[in-house]
Design a protein around this motif. Structure first.
Motif, PDB file in Angstrom:
ATOM      1  N   PHE A  56       0.815  -1.207   0.000  1.00 11.65           N
ATOM      2  CA  PHE A  56       0.000   0.000   0.000  1.00 11.65           C
ATOM      3  C   PHE A  56       0.851   1.262   0.000  1.00 11.65           C
ATOM      4  N   GLY A  57       2.165   1.103  -0.154  1.00  7.98           N
ATOM      5  CA  GLY A  57       3.048   2.254  -0.157  1.00  7.98           C
ATOM      6  C   GLY A  57       3.751   2.408   1.183  1.00  7.98           C
ATOM      7  N   THR A  58       4.737   3.300   1.205  1.00  4.60           N
ATOM      8  CA  THR A  58       5.527   3.512   2.420  1.00  4.60           C
ATOM      9  C   THR A  58       5.337   4.906   3.009  1.00  4.60           C
ATOM     10  N   HIS A  59       4.619   5.785   2.325  1.00  3.63           N
ATOM     11  CA  HIS A  59       4.403   7.135   2.839  1.00  3.63           C
ATOM     12  C   HIS A  59       3.029   7.227   3.494  1.00  3.63           C
ATOM     13  N   LEU A  60       2.847   6.341   4.465  1.00  3.29           N
ATOM     14  CA  LEU A  60       1.569   6.268   5.164  1.00  3.29           C
ATOM     15  C   LEU A  60       1.790   6.334   6.667  1.00  3.29           C
ATOM     16  N   LEU A  61       0.813   6.862   7.358  1.00  2.00           N
ATOM     17  CA  LEU A  61       0.752   6.739   8.810  1.00  2.00           C
ATOM     18  C   LEU A  61      -0.712   6.620   9.198  1.00  2.00           C
ATOM     19  N   SER A  62      -0.949   6.072  10.364  1.00  2.00           N
ATOM     20  CA  SER A  62      -2.321   5.892  10.819  1.00  2.00           C
ATOM     21  C   SER A  62      -2.495   6.544  12.187  1.00  2.00           C
ATOM     22  N   VAL A  63      -3.677   7.083  12.387  1.00  2.00           N
ATOM     23  CA  VAL A  63      -4.048   7.675  13.672  1.00  2.00           C
ATOM     24  C   VAL A  63      -5.107   6.774  14.292  1.00  2.00           C
ATOM     25  N   GLY A  93      -6.964  15.957   6.372  1.00  2.00           N
ATOM     26  CA  GLY A  93      -6.818  16.046   4.928  1.00  2.00           C
ATOM     27  C   GLY A  93      -6.468  17.432   4.437  1.00  2.00           C
ATOM     28  N   LYS A  94      -6.665  18.470   5.283  1.00  2.00           N
ATOM     29  CA  LYS A  94      -6.367  19.845   4.884  1.00  2.00           C
ATOM     30  C   LYS A  94      -4.947  20.275   5.238  1.00  2.00           C
ATOM     31  N   LEU A  95      -4.161  19.391   5.898  1.00  2.00           N
ATOM     32  CA  LEU A  95      -2.776  19.739   6.210  1.00  2.00           C
ATOM     33  C   LEU A  95      -1.968  19.877   4.920  1.00  2.00           C
ATOM     34  N   PRO A  96      -1.028  20.822   4.852  1.00  2.00           N
ATOM     35  CA  PRO A  96      -0.267  21.061   3.609  1.00  2.00           C
ATOM     36  C   PRO A  96       0.541  19.852   3.128  1.00  2.00           C
ATOM     37  N   SER A  97       1.040  19.068   4.063  1.00  2.00           N
ATOM     38  CA  SER A  97       1.892  17.938   3.688  1.00  2.00           C
ATOM     39  C   SER A  97       1.102  16.670   3.386  1.00  2.00           C
ATOM     40  N   VAL A  98      -0.216  16.710   3.566  1.00  2.00           N
ATOM     41  CA  VAL A  98      -1.054  15.515   3.390  1.00  2.00           C
ATOM     42  C   VAL A  98      -1.683  15.522   2.005  1.00  2.00           C
ATOM     43  N   ILE A  99      -1.593  14.369   1.332  1.00  2.00           N
ATOM     44  CA  ILE A  99      -2.204  14.228   0.008  1.00  2.00           C
ATOM     45  C   ILE A  99      -3.674  13.828   0.125  1.00  2.00           C
ATOM     46  N   ALA A 100      -3.931  12.804   0.950  1.00  2.00           N
ATOM     47  CA  ALA A 100      -5.298  12.313   1.108  1.00  2.00           C
ATOM     48  C   ALA A 100      -5.396  11.523   2.405  1.00  2.00           C
ATOM     49  N   VAL A 101      -6.623  11.357   2.904  1.00  2.00           N
ATOM     50  CA  VAL A 101      -6.867  10.560   4.107  1.00  2.00           C
ATOM     51  C   VAL A 101      -8.001   9.583   3.839  1.00  2.00           C
ATOM     52  N   VAL A 102      -7.995   8.481   4.612  1.00  2.00           N
ATOM     53  CA  VAL A 102      -9.061   7.490   4.520  1.00  2.00           C
ATOM     54  C   VAL A 102      -9.542   7.161   5.930  1.00  2.00           C
ATOM     55  N   PRO A 103     -10.752   7.575   6.305  1.00  2.00           N
ATOM     56  CA  PRO A 103     -11.326   7.112   7.573  1.00  2.00           C
ATOM     57  C   PRO A 103     -11.744   5.652   7.423  1.00  2.00           C
ATOM     58  N   VAL A 104     -11.522   4.851   8.449  1.00  2.00           N
ATOM     59  CA  VAL A 104     -11.769   3.411   8.343  1.00  2.00           C
ATOM     60  C   VAL A 104     -12.669   2.943   9.474  1.00  2.00           C
ATOM     61  N   VAL A 105     -13.717   2.219   9.103  1.00  2.00           N
ATOM     62  CA  VAL A 105     -14.578   1.515  10.050  1.00  2.00           C
ATOM     63  C   VAL A 105     -14.690   0.085   9.548  1.00  2.00           C
ATOM     64  N   ASN A 223      -6.191   6.598   8.018  1.00  2.00           N
ATOM     65  CA  ASN A 223      -4.965   6.436   7.240  1.00  2.00           C
ATOM     66  C   ASN A 223      -4.634   7.748   6.545  1.00  2.00           C
ATOM     67  N   VAL A 224      -3.384   8.162   6.661  1.00  2.00           N
ATOM     68  CA  VAL A 224      -2.943   9.439   6.097  1.00  2.00           C
ATOM     69  C   VAL A 224      -1.838   9.182   5.080  1.00  2.00           C
ATOM     70  N   LEU A 225      -2.034   9.627   3.854  1.00  2.00           N
ATOM     71  CA  LEU A 225      -1.017   9.563   2.806  1.00  2.00           C
ATOM     72  C   LEU A 225      -0.376  10.940   2.695  1.00  2.00           C
ATOM     73  N   TYR A 226       0.946  11.004   2.894  1.00  2.00           N
ATOM     74  CA  TYR A 226       1.638  12.292   2.857  1.00  2.00           C
ATOM     75  C   TYR A 226       2.611  12.355   1.691  1.00  2.00           C
ATOM     76  N   LYS A 227       3.082  13.532   1.390  1.00  2.00           N
ATOM     77  CA  LYS A 227       3.961  13.758   0.249  1.00  2.00           C
ATOM     78  C   LYS A 227       5.327  13.103   0.474  1.00  2.00           C
ATOM     79  N   SER A 228       5.869  12.520  -0.587  1.00  2.00           N
ATOM     80  CA  SER A 228       7.170  11.848  -0.477  1.00  2.00           C
ATOM     81  C   SER A 228       8.302  12.830  -0.227  1.00  2.00           C
ATOM     82  N   SER A 229       8.097  14.096  -0.564  1.00  2.00           N
ATOM     83  CA  SER A 229       9.148  15.107  -0.369  1.00  2.00           C
ATOM     84  C   SER A 229       9.225  15.600   1.073  1.00  2.00           C
TER      85      SER A 229
END
Length: 398
Positions: A56-63, A93-105, A223-229
């Motif tokens: 699923f990629g490596t530029h992920l973190l979860s809250v 999802g509105k953070l500058p460094s965040v590309i997209a978020v996925v809420p999970v249930v 799940n938070v997807l952030y920019k690789s840079s």
């Protein structure tokens, strides 16, 4: 005595007792083969699990909801759980460094399509799943981005669509999930399993609908997807600051993909080392066998040693002869063990393709080197005993 003569003499001594030499080397063969097989399975599982975590990629973190802290006392763990909301996900999802978020249930519920029904895994998610989780729809489209009260729409996993609708087109069809009816708008591409979770046998609905369906207040995770840079530390800091500002305190846990990979890597490395140690026990048994056989050989060949000493063989020559025999046995056993282990791994890979196996050459080379060391170490004591025999005393035993 020349090196060539020494090797010929050791070879003839070994083949003159074929059964005994075979049984002696067999212990090393089994030990080396066990190391090769066990470490190859361990390394294969290691590679497989890490690949599953990174698909699923490596530029992920979860809250995750809840913050655990300890006070250094056994059992003194305090867990404070506050709900994670869809508003939290939208704010992240509105953070500058965040590309997209996925809420999970996540939950399990009965699904009906016409006369067919079954229980299945249901994931309540957001519209960014294809981007964040790197999955695609085979037909139709994924859940749309909606605010407020979302429409009852569903996307089916590849296997789920086949079981409910067979070869028929499921798009536009109505299914019942729990007590509500949903319209199917897409079918996902075949994805397979992710650490035991079958992504193809899954149904996707909006996260808000899943909270209602399972009567929950909190999301399972975000799940938070952030920019690789951007560095993971800066993203983690930004997420933490935002969540504390929204909740008033740190009542959540942030887990980065790097942390999960490092933890999993350390656990799997210990697993591989553990199975290598199990194979090492067989090597130890093999070394005892060589020591025993070589000690017996010295006792049986006292007169031969006396004759060699009588015709002028020095103590160091006698020492080299017996040490050479032990080394030759360990070399033969090591090579045969490596070959047998590799063939066994190829057979396992052919007969059990679902079992991940990968030759761990580092462990294989180490095991072979250990077998040579075992041969030398096991042959030293008998070789010293043989070299110390007095010629006249040895000849009297004839």
């Amino acid at each position: 005595m020349r090196i060539l003569d020494l090797l010929q003499f050791s070879y003839r001594s070994i083949i003159s007792h074929k059964l005994r030499s075979f049984l002696t080397a067999l212990g090393l063969v089994i030990g080396i083969a066990a190391v090769v097989i066990l470490t190859s399975i361990g390394r294969g599982i290691h590679t497989f699990v890490l690949a599953e975590f990174t698909q699923f990629g490596t530029h992920l973190l979860s809250v995750n909801p809840g913050k655990k802290s300890t006070f250094g006392i056994s059992g003194a763990t305090i867990s404070t759980v506050r709900p994670l909301s869809l508003d939290d996900a939208a704010a992240l999802g509105k953070l500058p460094s965040v590309i997209a978020v996925v809420p999970v249930v996540q939950g399990n519920v009965r699904v009906e399509a016409g006369a067919k029904q079954r229980r299945t895994n249901v994931l309540g998610v957001g519209s960014a799943v294809p981007e964040v989780w790197r999955v695609k729809t085979a037909v139709g489209r994924f859940l749309p981005a909606e605010e407020g009260n979302p429409r009852p729409l569903a996307v089916l996993g590849h296997k789920m669509a086949a079981e409910l609708f067979g070869s028929a087109n499921p798009l536009g069809q109505r299914i019942r999930i729990g007590t509500d009816r949903y319209r199917v708008i897409g079918v996902m591409e075949k994805k397979g399993q992710m650490v035991g979770f079958d992504m193809d046998d899954t149904l996707y609905i909006p996260a808000a609908k899943a909270l209602e369906l399972f009567d929950r207040e909190s999301l399972v995770e975000i799940n938070v997807l952030y920019k690789s840079s951007v560095s993971v530390a800066s993203v983690q800091k930004a997420v933490k600051s935002l969540m504390i500002a929204r909740h008033g305190l740190e009542d959540f846990t942030i887990i980065t993909q790097n942390q999960m990979l490092e933890t999993m890597d350390s656990v799997l490395t210990i697993l591989t080392m553990g199975v290598a140690a199990l194979g090492g026990i067989s090597l130890l048994v093999g070394s005892v066998g060589i020591l025993t056989i070589m000690t017996i050989a010295v006792s049986e060949r006292v007169s031969e040693i006396g004759l060699l000493r009588a015709v002028g063989a020095e103590r160091r020559v006698i020492f080299r002869l017996f040490l050479g025999e032990a080394l030759a046995l360990s070399l033969a056993g090591g090579l045969a063990g490596v070959l047998f282990g590799i063939l066994a791994i190829q057979a396992i890979g052919y007969t059990l393709p679902e079992l991940p196996v990968e030759l761990a050459w580092g462990y294989i080379i180490s095991a072979f080197a250990v077998s040579l060391v075992i041969g030398i170490a096991s042959g030293v004591a008998p070789a010293i005993k043989a070299a110390r025999l007095e010629p006249l005393e040895a000849l009297r035993t004839e």
